[in-house]
Write a protein that holds these residues in place. Structure first.
Motif, mmCIF file in Angstrom:
data_model
loop_
_atom_site.group_PDB
_atom_site.id
_atom_site.type_symbol
_atom_site.label_atom_id
_atom_site.label_comp_id
_atom_site.label_asym_id
_atom_site.label_seq_id
_atom_site.Cartn_x
_atom_site.Cartn_y
_atom_site.Cartn_z
ATOM 1 N N THR A 49 22.539 13.024 -42.322
ATOM 2 C CA THR A 49 23.951 13.278 -42.035
ATOM 3 C C THR A 49 24.366 14.639 -42.566
ATOM 4 N N ALA A 53 25.872 17.702 -40.493
ATOM 5 C CA ALA A 53 27.156 18.278 -40.900
ATOM 6 C C ALA A 53 27.047 19.791 -41.052
ATOM 7 N N LEU A 126 30.198 17.363 -48.763
ATOM 8 C CA LEU A 126 30.209 16.369 -47.685
ATOM 9 C C LEU A 126 30.696 15.024 -48.197
ATOM 10 N N ILE A 128 31.110 11.098 -47.529
ATOM 11 C CA ILE A 128 30.431 10.095 -46.713
ATOM 12 C C ILE A 128 31.161 8.763 -46.854
ATOM 13 N N THR A 131 31.468 2.676 -43.607
ATOM 14 C CA THR A 131 32.006 2.202 -42.332
ATOM 15 C C THR A 131 31.486 0.807 -42.012
ATOM 16 N N LEU A 191 35.396 18.157 -41.169
ATOM 17 C CA LEU A 191 34.441 17.836 -40.116
ATOM 18 C C LEU A 191 35.070 16.964 -39.043
ATOM 19 N N ASP A 192 34.535 17.081 -37.840
ATOM 20 C CA ASP A 192 34.774 16.119 -36.776
ATOM 21 C C ASP A 192 33.540 15.228 -36.777
ATOM 22 N N TYR A 193 33.665 14.036 -37.354
ATOM 23 C CA TYR A 193 32.494 13.188 -37.571
ATOM 24 C C TYR A 193 31.843 12.747 -36.262
ATOM 25 N N GLU A 194 32.614 12.640 -35.202
ATOM 26 C CA GLU A 194 32.022 12.291 -33.906
ATOM 27 C C GLU A 194 31.120 13.421 -33.420
ATOM 28 N N VAL A 196 29.697 15.610 -35.394
ATOM 29 C CA VAL A 196 28.552 15.605 -36.304
ATOM 30 C C VAL A 196 27.513 14.598 -35.819
#
Length: 213
Positions: A49, A53, A126, A128, A131, A191-194, A196
């Motif tokens: 990840t 990123a 970063l 994390i 989820t 960040l835009d996690y999608e 990433v």
């Protein structure tokens, strides 16, 4: 999302003075860190990840170049963040990439671990988040939803904060132990996690090429 850990740098206090501790992930390209940094294989888990990123934050070319520089500088690729952290704690390396939860556990074991939230004056560290998702067509849909509601509750976020992992609440007003890390006390990567997630395949392919076993 419920609670989070942060990708950090740890260093061995017996080997590295606080004033000389790395403050940026880019410090590890310097010759002074040659062969003295541990990194979990960046094809799996949080290390993967992190790679994705950086591909998002820096662009693919620069990010791949960064990992190539780490390889050229003798970074030690190991099986897991906890092992990388343990190597720093045991003095096998001067520093390592890991997460806050692994660092807290090593500190609790009495290891001389110092923690750095990298690039506080730059792109940040970063974050994390934890989820959870419901599988479509799950046989026990109502029970699963009830369990997810529990996981996402403020009570659970408090439990995570008070656990040995010292997870960081994502919501305001959650009780935390004295001296705990809070979200507003650190700078995190924007960040835009999608997006990433969309870069995981590309970064993983490059990481496999760089650090083939």
């Amino acid at each position: 999302l419920v609670g989070a850990r942060v990708r950090i740098i740890v260093y061995n206090k017996n080997l590295v003075k606080e004033a000389e501790a790395p403050t940026s992930i880019f410090d590890f390209k310097k010759s002074k860190w040659k062969g003295s940094v541990a990194l979990s294989y960046p094809l799996f888990g949080a290390a993967a990840t992190h790679a994705a990123a950086l591909y998002y934050a820096l662009g693919s070319h620069q990010a791949k170049g960064y990992y190539a520089a780490l390889k050229d500088n003798g970074v030690k690729i190991v099986d897991g963040n906890s092992l990388a952290c343990r190597m720093a704690g045991d003095g096998e390396v001067g520093a390592a990439f890991t997460e806050t939860d692994d660092a807290f556990l090593e500190i609790k074991r009495g290891k001389p671990i110092g923690m750095v939230f990298p690039d506080a004056n730059g792109m940040g560290a970063l974050l994390i988040p934890n989820t959870v998702s419901l599988i479509k067509g799950a046989r026990h849909d109502s029970e699963a939803k009830a369990f997810i509601d529990f996981l996402l509750s403020r009570e659970t976020e408090k439990m995570l904060a008070f656990s040995d992992a010292g997870q960081i609440p994502l919501r305001s007003g959650i009780e935390v132990p004295p001296g705990a890390i809070t979200l507003d006390s650190i700078k995190v990567m924007k960040l835009d996690y999608e997006k990433v997630a969309d870069l995981l395949a590309e970064s993983a392919k490059d990481m496999q090429g760089l650090f083939a076993r």
